[in-house]
Scaffold this motif. Sequence first.
Motif, short mmCIF file in Angstrom:
data_model
loop_
_atom_site.label_atom_id
_atom_site.label_comp_id
_atom_site.label_asym_id
_atom_site.label_seq_id
_atom_site.Cartn_x
_atom_site.Cartn_y
_atom_site.Cartn_z
N LYS A 1 0.87 -1.18 0.00
CA LYS A 1 0.00 0.00 0.00
C LYS A 1 0.91 1.23 0.00
O LYS A 1 1.66 1.46 0.94
N GLY B 1 1.46 5.36 -0.40
CA GLY B 1 0.92 6.71 -0.39
C GLY B 1 1.63 7.51 -1.46
O GLY B 1 2.85 7.42 -1.60
N GLU C 1 -0.69 2.77 8.20
CA GLU C 1 -1.74 2.84 7.19
C GLU C 1 -1.15 2.66 5.79
O GLU C 1 -1.89 2.35 4.85
N LEU C 2 0.16 2.89 5.66
CA LEU C 2 0.87 2.76 4.39
C LEU C 2 2.12 1.93 4.62
O LEU C 2 2.73 1.98 5.70
N ALA D 1 5.88 5.37 0.82
CA ALA D 1 5.27 6.53 0.19
C ALA D 1 6.22 7.17 -0.81
O ALA D 1 7.44 7.04 -0.70
#
Length: 156
Positions: free
Chosen positions: A2, A4, A58-59, A62
Amino acid sequence: MKIGLGSDHNAFDMKGSLIKYIEGLGHEVVDYGSQDSCTEIDYPQVAFDVAEAINENELDRAILVCGTGIGMAIAAGKVPGIRAALCHDTYSAERAQKSNDAQVLTMGANVIGIEAAKKVVEMYLDSEFPGGNSARKVQQIMDKEQEFLKEAGVQA
């Protein structure tokens, strides 16, 4: 992973191209920052939001883009626990991860073209932190950061 992906208005077009590219590599992308190229947006808040999302798990990683990538790297690096690396070549992107366990890659839309940026991003995302001697060095950086925070009276 995941990922960002944040930008200010200066890098809006690059961000759009990178979102499609990263999704094509099989990663999930969370879009941060400027939602159009006309509305001016200050890059520090974008960098802070993304860095905090990394810290909150959450990530996984990035990518931040602005005009030069410098401001994004400085701003993201102010968030405790974050290691941001400004990279405009594949070797630096690989070393950002393999030697420094950088959670954030920054680039400048006015510095690097989109095709080169895609190669830098791919190298960064394909690289893994192996630990070893590099883990000791990264830990020294994190320990010093904690020392500074403690001296400032901040609980981290």
